[in-house]
Design a protein around this motif. Structure first.
Motif, PDB file in Angstrom:
ATOM      1  N   UNK A  27       8.019   8.461   4.646  1.00 51.11           N
ATOM      2  CA  UNK A  27       9.127   7.980   5.480  1.00 51.11           C
ATOM      3  C   UNK A  27       9.900   9.164   6.052  1.00 51.11           C
ATOM      4  N   UNK A  28      10.183  10.149   5.227  1.00 54.50           N
ATOM      5  CA  UNK A  28      10.915  11.335   5.675  1.00 54.50           C
ATOM      6  C   UNK A  28      10.139  12.095   6.755  1.00 54.50           C
ATOM      7  N   UNK A  56      15.341   1.862   4.487  1.00 52.93           N
ATOM      8  CA  UNK A  56      14.865   3.124   5.034  1.00 52.93           C
ATOM      9  C   UNK A  56      13.799   2.939   6.110  1.00 52.93           C
ATOM     10  N   UNK A  57      13.431   1.682   6.370  1.00 54.22           N
ATOM     11  CA  UNK A  57      12.368   1.411   7.345  1.00 54.22           C
ATOM     12  C   UNK A  57      12.899   0.528   8.478  1.00 54.22           C
ATOM     13  N   UNK A  58      12.141   0.479   9.546  1.00 54.62           N
ATOM     14  CA  UNK A  58      12.512  -0.334  10.696  1.00 54.62           C
ATOM     15  C   UNK A  58      11.710  -1.633  10.760  1.00 54.62           C
ATOM     16  N   UNK A  59      10.532  -1.622  10.129  1.00 48.38           N
ATOM     17  CA  UNK A  59       9.657  -2.777  10.224  1.00 48.38           C
ATOM     18  C   UNK A  59       8.770  -2.857   8.988  1.00 48.38           C
ATOM     19  N   UNK A  60       8.474  -4.081   8.583  1.00 51.40           N
ATOM     20  CA  UNK A  60       7.488  -4.312   7.531  1.00 51.40           C
ATOM     21  C   UNK A  60       6.392  -5.189   8.115  1.00 51.40           C
ATOM     22  N   UNK A  61       5.174  -4.726   8.004  1.00 49.12           N
ATOM     23  CA  UNK A  61       4.006  -5.454   8.495  1.00 49.12           C
ATOM     24  C   UNK A  61       3.362  -6.173   7.321  1.00 49.12           C
ATOM     25  N   UNK A  62       3.354  -7.491   7.388  1.00 52.57           N
ATOM     26  CA  UNK A  62       2.690  -8.312   6.384  1.00 52.57           C
ATOM     27  C   UNK A  62       1.299  -8.638   6.903  1.00 52.57           C
ATOM     28  N   UNK A  63       0.291  -8.117   6.214  1.00 50.19           N
ATOM     29  CA  UNK A  63      -1.083  -8.423   6.589  1.00 50.19           C
ATOM     30  C   UNK A  63      -1.426  -9.826   6.085  1.00 50.19           C
TER      31      UNK A  63
END
Length: 147
Positions: A27-28, A56-63
């Motif tokens: 992420x860093x 700390x993230x902008x998006x989470x992708x759920x497969x």
């Protein structure tokens, strides 16, 4: 690859949580490269791994299929992950990828997905523009977006 993607002009870099034991380091690196951060989660991975990283993230992708090839069937049992993320993190972009089609898009959007990846259902359609328009309308309606 992070720097290569940044140099190529990417604005967001998504990595699989299962691919690293040091997600905060990744992420860093992504942030330092000037990109937004996305984390992908495979169908069998528990969603609670994302909770400490969500701010700390902008998006989470759920497969909603096993990564690797197109044309797989949508896994309905992944929707509770989407619902839980939406409930806990209402401002997070939640992307769904795998098996999305005109008969599954509504379920994903109602669960809280606001970013959609679709391949086979668009490219194998007689009218790809109509499928894209339908997807956009369903997602925007569920998100309360008027266009």
């Amino acid at each position: 690859w992070i720097d290569d993607f940044a140099k190529a002009g990417a604005s967001l870099y998504t990595f699989h949580i299962e691919a690293t034991e040091e997600p905060l380091v990744i992420i860093d690196k992504i942030r330092k490269a000037g990109m937004k951060v996305g984390i992908a989660v495979k169908p069998k991975t528990p969603i609670d791994l994302i909770y400490p990283l969500a701010d700390k993230i902008d998006m989470c992708l759920i497969m909603t299929v096993e990564p690797g090839f197109g044309g797989q069937k949508f896994m309905h049992d992944c929707m509770p992950k989407v619902m839980e993320l939406r409930k806990r993190f209402p401002g997070l972009d939640i992307e769904v990828d795998g098996g999305l089609a005109p008969d599954t898009i509504e379920e994903a959007a109602k669960a809280g997905a606001n970013v959609i990846v679709a391949g086979s259902s668009i490219f194998n359609s007689d009218d790809p523009k109509e499928v894209i328009t339908h997807f956009r309308k369903v997602v925007n309606t569920e998100q309360g977006v008027n266009i």
